[in-house]
Design a protein around this motif. Structure first.
Motif, PDB file in Angstrom:
ATOM      1  N   PRO A 166       0.810  -1.228   0.000  1.00 15.35           N
ATOM      2  CA  PRO A 166       0.000   0.000   0.000  1.00 15.35           C
ATOM      3  C   PRO A 166       0.841   1.274   0.000  1.00 15.35           C
ATOM      4  O   PRO A 166       0.294   2.363  -0.238  1.00 15.35           O
ATOM      5  N   ASP A 167       2.140   1.164   0.256  1.00 17.86           N
ATOM      6  CA  ASP A 167       3.002   2.343   0.258  1.00 17.86           C
ATOM      7  C   ASP A 167       3.386   2.798  -1.149  1.00 17.86           C
ATOM      8  O   ASP A 167       3.902   3.913  -1.319  1.00 17.86           O
ATOM      9  N   HIS A 168       3.165   1.962  -2.150  1.00 17.18           N
ATOM     10  CA  HIS A 168       3.531   2.334  -3.518  1.00 17.18           C
ATOM     11  C   HIS A 168       2.788   3.602  -3.945  1.00 17.18           C
ATOM     12  O   HIS A 168       1.576   3.734  -3.711  1.00 17.18           O
ATOM     13  N   LYS A 169       3.510   4.524  -4.593  1.00 18.20           N
ATOM     14  CA  LYS A 169       2.905   5.743  -5.123  1.00 18.20           C
ATOM     15  C   LYS A 169       3.021   5.726  -6.645  1.00 18.20           C
ATOM     16  O   LYS A 169       4.115   5.558  -7.185  1.00 18.20           O
ATOM     17  N   TRP A 170       1.875   5.939  -7.304  1.00 17.88           N
ATOM     18  CA  TRP A 170       1.766   5.774  -8.750  1.00 17.88           C
ATOM     19  C   TRP A 170       1.442   7.094  -9.437  1.00 17.88           C
ATOM     20  O   TRP A 170       0.734   7.940  -8.885  1.00 17.88           O
ATOM     21  N   TYR A 171       1.938   7.219 -10.691  1.00 19.86           N
ATOM     22  CA  TYR A 171       1.759   8.440 -11.470  1.00 19.86           C
ATOM     23  C   TYR A 171       1.463   8.092 -12.928  1.00 19.86           C
ATOM     24  O   TYR A 171       1.861   7.039 -13.425  1.00 19.86           O
ATOM     25  N   TRP A 172       0.759   9.016 -13.600  1.00 22.45           N
ATOM     26  CA  TRP A 172       0.503   8.871 -15.028  1.00 22.45           C
ATOM     27  C   TRP A 172       0.358  10.251 -15.654  1.00 22.45           C
ATOM     28  O   TRP A 172       0.385  11.270 -14.951  1.00 22.45           O
ATOM     29  N   LEU A 173       0.216  10.282 -16.967  1.00 18.84           N
ATOM     30  CA  LEU A 173      -0.084  11.509 -17.700  1.00 18.84           C
ATOM     31  C   LEU A 173      -1.451  11.354 -18.348  1.00 18.84           C
ATOM     32  O   LEU A 173      -1.611  10.583 -19.298  1.00 18.84           O
ATOM     33  N   GLU A 174      -2.434  12.065 -17.828  1.00 18.01           N
ATOM     34  CA  GLU A 174      -3.752  11.975 -18.453  1.00 18.01           C
ATOM     35  C   GLU A 174      -3.695  12.620 -19.833  1.00 18.01           C
ATOM     36  O   GLU A 174      -3.083  13.676 -20.028  1.00 18.01           O
ATOM     37  N   GLN A 175      -4.319  11.947 -20.813  1.00 25.91           N
ATOM     38  CA  GLN A 175      -4.335  12.410 -22.194  1.00 25.91           C
ATOM     39  C   GLN A 175      -2.905  12.681 -22.688  1.00 25.91           C
ATOM     40  O   GLN A 175      -2.591  13.732 -23.239  1.00 25.91           O
ATOM     41  N   GLN A 176      -2.060  11.693 -22.473  1.00 27.85           N
ATOM     42  CA  GLN A 176      -0.657  11.809 -22.861  1.00 27.85           C
ATOM     43  C   GLN A 176      -0.524  12.011 -24.367  1.00 27.85           C
ATOM     44  O   GLN A 176      -1.103  11.288 -25.172  1.00 27.85           O
ATOM     45  N   LYS A 177       0.261  13.009 -24.764  1.00 25.47           N
ATOM     46  CA  LYS A 177       0.488  13.316 -26.174  1.00 25.47           C
ATOM     47  C   LYS A 177       1.661  12.497 -26.710  1.00 25.47           C
ATOM     48  O   LYS A 177       2.526  12.050 -25.945  1.00 25.47           O
TER      49      LYS A 177
END
Length: 290
Positions: A228-239
């Motif tokens: 549960p300590d994992h921190k996740w990231y993304w790019l919404e509507q990635q170009k």
């Protein structure tokens, strides 16, 4: 946009892995063999739901490679589709030039690439050596699709670097990394985007080495158990001009990021009629002076 709540696929924490190493085998098609009836792996995944994945655009800081294990580079490629093998080779050369200039590298060797489409494939064979033949999205949170762990990293450099370059660069004063790039080949991506994990939030106990066996090589990949300590990231509507760059292996010791777990996921905000994901990733040996 606020963070998205997503389901991510992790390797199950099973007792079997205490005495049997996880593995996946890819064999060339042969008469009498049916992969739908005979399993060639012992991988058991599980969906973990309601995991927060933060949009990089909304952060008040910029994730950087040495700290998080990943970074976003602004770069418009000359390629949006690949019809000939020379297109792949030229894209690799383009990637080498980009990594050399942005990372201050003295040596870059782009040794592998992979096209991916989120579609149902109507075929009975897959040639891993045909770089124009796309695969589906990779399963499970992992670090390195082919051959990349602390143990197997040196094997990769020895396999793909010419002997003269090994003698020249594999010595004190040089830092060797294996760097992955990931690019959408659609102008804007909605379907099956990539999530990247802050490597600082990963415990060594979360990493499970697994054997990956293909006709011309044997290697290792790390899968991740849920934490549960994992921190996740993304790019919404990635170009297509927003390139993910992340590290899979690093010879430099220290507290900096030396790997970056990642996985694609079903985007709950994706329009129903959106174009299926089409992407390209590369893997490169990157050497800088220390």
């Amino acid at each position: 946009m606020p963070s998205v709540k997503a389901s991510l696929e992790y390797l199950q924490d099973l007792d079997i892995y205490e005495h049997e190493k996880p593995y996946w085998v890819f064999l060339q098609p042969r008469e009498g063999f049916d992969p739908d009836k005979q399993r060639l792996d012992n991988l058991e995944f599980e969906e973990r739901h309601n995991i927060e994945v933060r949009d990089i655009r909304e952060l008040d800081f910029e994730p950087v490679l040495d700290k998080f294990g990943f970074q976003v580079f602004q770069h418009q490629s000359k390629f949006s589709n690949f019809e000939k093998h020379v297109d792949i080779m030229d894209y690799k050369s383009e990637t080498e030039a980009l990594l050399k200039s942005t990372l201050g590298a003295v040596y870059v060797k782009c040794y592998d690439s992979r096209l991916r489409k989120n579609i149902v494939f109507e075929r009975t064979e897959l040639d891993l050596n045909d770089l124009l033949s796309p695969e589906g999205p990779a399963r499970g949170v992992h670090n390195g699709k082919f051959h990349i762990t602390v143990t197997s990293g040196p094997t990769v450099t020895a396999r793909y670097m010419p002997e003269a370059d090994l003698v020249r660069f594999l010595k004190p004063g040089h830092r060797v990394r294996i760097i992955n790039t990931w690019r959408s080949l659609l102008p804007v991506l909605h379907d099956r985007p990539l999530a990247l994990c802050d490597s600082r939030t990963v415990s060594p106990d979360d990493l499970v080495p697994a054997d990956r066996i293909i006709p011309n090589a044997v290697g290792e990949v790390y899968y991740l158990k849920y934490n549960p300590d994992h921190k996740w990231y993304w790019l919404e509507q990635q170009k297509s001009s927003e390139l993910f760059v992340f590290v899979m292996y690093d010879t430099k010791s220290g507290s900096h990021a030396r790997f970056c777990p990642h996985v694609s996921f079903d985007n709950p905000r994706s329009p129903k009629d959106t174009t299926p994901r089409y992407s390209i990733e590369t893997r490169s040996i990157v050497i800088t002076k220390e």
